[in-house]
Design a protein around this motif. Structure first.
Motif, PDB file in Angstrom:
ATOM      1  N   ARG A   1       0.881  -1.151   0.091  1.00 52.86           N
ATOM      2  CA  ARG A   1      -0.049   0.063   0.011  1.00 52.86           C
ATOM      3  C   ARG A   1       0.933   1.410  -0.019  1.00 52.86           C
ATOM      4  NH1 ARG A   1      -5.579  -1.088   3.398  1.00 52.86           N
ATOM      5  NH2 ARG A   1      -6.510  -2.644   1.725  1.00 52.86           N
ATOM      6  N   ALA A   2       1.868   1.365  -0.766  1.00 49.46           N
ATOM      7  CA  ALA A   2       2.722   2.590  -0.851  1.00 49.46           C
ATOM      8  C   ALA A   2       2.227   3.462  -1.874  1.00 49.46           C
ATOM      9  CB  ALA A   2       4.290   1.960  -1.199  1.00 49.46           C
ATOM     10  N   LEU A   3       2.719   4.669  -2.146  1.00 46.95           N
ATOM     11  CA  LEU A   3       2.669   5.462  -3.071  1.00 46.95           C
ATOM     12  C   LEU A   3       3.332   5.096  -4.463  1.00 46.95           C
ATOM     13  CD1 LEU A   3       3.213   8.828  -1.166  1.00 46.95           C
ATOM     14  CD2 LEU A   3       1.004   7.839  -1.756  1.00 46.95           C
ATOM     15  N   PRO A   4       2.717   5.521  -5.423  1.00 44.52           N
ATOM     16  CA  PRO A   4       3.577   5.238  -6.880  1.00 44.52           C
ATOM     17  C   PRO A   4       4.907   5.780  -6.788  1.00 44.52           C
ATOM     18  CG  PRO A   4       1.485   5.995  -7.276  1.00 44.52           C
ATOM     19  CD  PRO A   4       1.544   6.215  -5.837  1.00 44.52           C
ATOM     20  N   GLU A   5       5.903   5.213  -7.339  1.00 42.00           N
ATOM     21  CA  GLU A   5       7.424   5.437  -7.395  1.00 42.00           C
ATOM     22  C   GLU A   5       7.629   6.744  -7.826  1.00 42.00           C
ATOM     23  OE1 GLU A   5       9.454   3.610 -10.982  1.00 42.00           O
ATOM     24  OE2 GLU A   5       8.895   1.996  -9.912  1.00 42.00           O
ATOM     25  N   GLU A   6       8.847   7.283  -7.597  1.00 49.06           N
ATOM     26  CA  GLU A   6       9.168   8.474  -8.167  1.00 49.06           C
ATOM     27  C   GLU A   6       9.173   8.438  -9.408  1.00 49.06           C
ATOM     28  OE1 GLU A   6      12.910  11.888  -7.901  1.00 49.06           O
ATOM     29  OE2 GLU A   6      12.729   9.956  -6.387  1.00 49.06           O
ATOM     30  N   GLY A   7       8.816   9.201 -10.376  1.00 48.98           N
ATOM     31  CA  GLY A   7       8.940   9.326 -11.795  1.00 48.98           C
ATOM     32  C   GLY A   7       7.310   9.180 -12.406  1.00 48.98           C
ATOM     33  N   VAL A   8       6.474   8.672 -11.512  1.00 44.31           N
ATOM     34  CA  VAL A   8       5.260   8.595 -11.914  1.00 44.31           C
ATOM     35  C   VAL A   8       4.128   9.746 -11.523  1.00 44.31           C
ATOM     36  CG1 VAL A   8       3.030   7.111 -11.517  1.00 44.31           C
ATOM     37  CG2 VAL A   8       5.172   6.045 -11.660  1.00 44.31           C
ATOM     38  N   ALA A   9       3.457  10.203 -12.674  1.00 50.71           N
ATOM     39  CA  ALA A   9       2.531  11.289 -12.191  1.00 50.71           C
ATOM     40  C   ALA A   9       1.316  10.684 -11.573  1.00 50.71           C
ATOM     41  CB  ALA A   9       2.072  11.902 -13.590  1.00 50.71           C
ATOM     42  N   VAL A  10       0.928  11.427 -10.515  1.00 45.53           N
ATOM     43  CA  VAL A  10      -0.338  11.019  -9.699  1.00 45.53           C
ATOM     44  C   VAL A  10      -1.431  11.831  -9.783  1.00 45.53           C
ATOM     45  CG1 VAL A  10      -0.941  10.411  -7.458  1.00 45.53           C
ATOM     46  CG2 VAL A  10       0.963   9.997  -7.958  1.00 45.53           C
ATOM     47  N   ALA A  11      -2.570  11.351 -10.585  1.00 45.32           N
ATOM     48  CA  ALA A  11      -3.717  12.094 -10.874  1.00 45.32           C
ATOM     49  C   ALA A  11      -4.750  11.721  -9.511  1.00 45.32           C
ATOM     50  CB  ALA A  11      -4.265  11.669 -12.043  1.00 45.32           C
ATOM     51  N   GLN A  12      -5.154  13.080  -9.044  1.00 40.75           N
ATOM     52  CA  GLN A  12      -5.764  13.016  -7.821  1.00 40.75           C
ATOM     53  C   GLN A  12      -7.000  14.012  -7.968  1.00 40.75           C
ATOM     54  OE1 GLN A  12      -4.219  12.831  -3.972  1.00 40.75           O
ATOM     55  NE2 GLN A  12      -2.675  11.579  -4.694  1.00 40.75           N
ATOM     56  N   SER A  13      -8.139  13.681  -7.322  1.00 43.12           N
ATOM     57  CA  SER A  13      -9.053  14.808  -7.229  1.00 43.12           C
ATOM     58  C   SER A  13      -8.923  15.615  -6.009  1.00 43.12           C
ATOM     59  CB  SER A  13     -10.750  13.761  -7.006  1.00 43.12           C
ATOM     60  OG  SER A  13     -11.485  14.916  -6.467  1.00 43.12           O
ATOM     61  N   ASP A  14      -9.409  16.793  -6.157  1.00 43.02           N
ATOM     62  CA  ASP A  14      -9.335  17.814  -4.781  1.00 43.02           C
ATOM     63  C   ASP A  14     -10.204  17.024  -3.629  1.00 43.02           C
ATOM     64  OD1 ASP A  14      -8.154  19.613  -6.259  1.00 43.02           O
ATOM     65  OD2 ASP A  14     -10.005  20.760  -6.640  1.00 43.02           O
ATOM     66  N   ALA A  15     -10.944  15.945  -3.993  1.00 42.33           N
ATOM     67  CA  ALA A  15     -11.690  15.446  -2.955  1.00 42.33           C
ATOM     68  C   ALA A  15     -11.188  13.958  -2.280  1.00 42.33           C
ATOM     69  CB  ALA A  15     -13.196  15.171  -3.156  1.00 42.33           C
ATOM     70  N   ALA A  16      -9.796  13.810  -2.648  1.00 40.09           N
ATOM     71  CA  ALA A  16      -9.061  12.841  -2.420  1.00 40.09           C
ATOM     72  C   ALA A  16      -8.319  12.836  -1.126  1.00 40.09           C
ATOM     73  CB  ALA A  16      -7.908  12.378  -3.472  1.00 40.09           C
ATOM     74  N   LEU A  17      -8.736  11.641  -0.296  1.00 32.99           N
ATOM     75  CA  LEU A  17      -8.104  11.551   1.141  1.00 32.99           C
ATOM     76  C   LEU A  17      -7.105  10.492   0.794  1.00 32.99           C
ATOM     77  CD1 LEU A  17      -9.698  11.499   4.630  1.00 32.99           C
ATOM     78  CD2 LEU A  17      -8.146   9.425   3.951  1.00 32.99           C
ATOM     79  N   ALA A  18      -6.070  10.846   0.947  1.00 31.68           N
ATOM     80  CA  ALA A  18      -4.884   9.350   0.818  1.00 31.68           C
ATOM     81  C   ALA A  18      -5.124   8.910  -0.444  1.00 31.68           C
ATOM     82  CB  ALA A  18      -4.618   8.774   2.089  1.00 31.68           C
ATOM     83  N   GLY A  19      -5.314   9.654  -1.516  1.00 31.77           N
ATOM     84  CA  GLY A  19      -5.343   9.088  -2.829  1.00 31.77           C
ATOM     85  C   GLY A  19      -6.772   8.575  -3.252  1.00 31.77           C
ATOM     86  N   ARG A  20      -7.757   8.339  -2.452  1.00 34.84           N
ATOM     87  CA  ARG A  20      -8.935   7.769  -2.567  1.00 34.84           C
ATOM     88  C   ARG A  20     -10.052   9.073  -2.612  1.00 34.84           C
ATOM     89  NH1 ARG A  20     -13.857   5.909  -0.172  1.00 34.84           N
ATOM     90  NH2 ARG A  20     -13.202   6.224   1.911  1.00 34.84           N
ATOM     91  N   GLU A  21     -10.841   9.133  -3.793  1.00 36.42           N
ATOM     92  CA  GLU A  21     -11.742  10.212  -3.948  1.00 36.42           C
ATOM     93  C   GLU A  21     -12.938   9.921  -2.879  1.00 36.42           C
ATOM     94  OE1 GLU A  21     -14.195  12.405  -7.376  1.00 36.42           O
ATOM     95  OE2 GLU A  21     -13.491  10.248  -7.855  1.00 36.42           O
ATOM     96  N   LEU A  22     -13.377  10.764  -2.241  1.00 36.71           N
ATOM     97  CA  LEU A  22     -14.472  10.671  -1.375  1.00 36.71           C
ATOM     98  C   LEU A  22     -15.683  11.372  -2.288  1.00 36.71           C
ATOM     99  CD1 LEU A  22     -13.004  12.291   2.042  1.00 36.71           C
ATOM    100  CD2 LEU A  22     -12.993   9.818   1.020  1.00 36.71           C
TER     101      LEU A  22
END
Length: 299
Positions: free
Chosen positions: A157-178
């Motif tokens: 359950r780690a974050l994507p590695e360096e060099g990967v662009a992470v697309a997130q919503s403004d409503a994301a808590l720790a990567g999950r959209e609420l």
């Protein structure tokens, strides 16, 4: 808001319409295999990767055996394939662990994509699903095998590695959209936010730069909440989880008050992100307000 992932593990029939893949390499691929890809949160349990010439999914499932997860996933694939796909099981080794691969071939000859799926046991944690889909050339199929090897070795359950662009919503808590319930409003920015509802209930979350600040941040939130009405509170500790991450909640209930004033405060590392939350009951008649229920569990 998060755009829909280009592939989905369970509901997308596109993942099933694929051709056979070449055997997996016995050695892990270079760490740059996912560099340049875009990652999106996947079901609150992992990440979906979209790359130039392949797609991949990693999802971690706590407390589930690899056997059970394999059987459940295969039944879902077969049900959604509706007879249009043939399945082949093969043996392989991923990240030093022996696994079964599920290779799927569309019965229509013009299909050009190839997919491979596996479930990897993670000792003391649960099971991990990994999937890779690529065009049907031998070169890309071989790369897909190396991608699975890399995903299988990823920290839990780690974050994507360096060099990967992470697309997130403004409503994301720790990567999950609420979800913002009806009658509620969202304000969010840079990994922190608030969902505030018409009954006075509220969920706040803040992403911290490192885990060393978790305890102090929770305490600061407690003191701020107590200081507003300058009243006496009953304070207790309860085991709880923040989006699946086990921790301890501090529960406050104001004494000698005609109105309900209760709150929960907690912090935990959620999917690799140090996160602090507070849940304020307001006039909600629920034990936990609706905005908080999607994140907080009291045990």
């Amino acid at each position: 808001m998060i755009r829909a992932p280009s592939i989905r593990l369970l509901p997308a029939l596109a993942l099933l319409l694929c051709a056979a893949v070449c055997p997996l390499s016995a050695h892990a691929g270079p760490p740059s295999l996912l560099a340049g890809c875009t990652a999106e949160p996947f079901g609150g349990e992992g990440w979906s990767y979209t790359c130039d010439d392949f797609s991949a999914i990693l999802s971690d499932h706590a407390g589930v055996s690899a056997q059970r997860l394999w059987q459940r996933s295969r039944r879902t694939f077969q049900r959604q394939a509706a007879g249009g796909v043939t399945f082949k099981v093969a043996k392989a080794t991923l990240a030093g662990r022996k696994v079964r691969l599920l290779r799927m071939r569309a019965k229509v000859p013009e299909a050009q994509e190839a997919s491979v799926f596996a479930v990897v046991p993670v000792k003391g944690k649960g099971a991990r699903r990994v999937l890779c889909k690529a065009r049907g050339t031998p070169e890309l199929q071989a790369r897909c095998g190396r991608v699975l090897e890399q995903l299988a070795a990823h920290p839990w359950r780690a974050l994507p590695e360096e060099g990967v662009a992470v697309a997130q919503s403004d409503a994301a808590l720790a990567g999950r959209e609420l979800v913002v319930p009806d009658g509620c409003n969202l304000t969010a920015e840079n990994g922190s936010g608030r969902i505030e509802c018409g009954d006075g209930s509220r969920l706040d979350w803040t992403r911290l730069p490192d885990a060393s600040r978790l305890r102090d941040s929770v305490r600061e939130g407690l003191l701020t909440f107590k200081d507003v009405p300058r009243a006496s509170y009953l304070e207790s500790r309860l085991p709880c989880t923040i989006d699946g991450a086990r921790t301890e909640c501090t529960y406050l209930r104001m004494l000698d008050s005609s109105e309900r004033r209760e709150a929960y405060f907690a912090g935990a590392v959620v999917r690799g992100m140090p996160t602090v939350i507070s849940c304020i009951a307001g006039r909600s008649s629920r034990l936990l307000p609706q905005a908080c229920q999607q994140v907080l569990r009291i045990h």
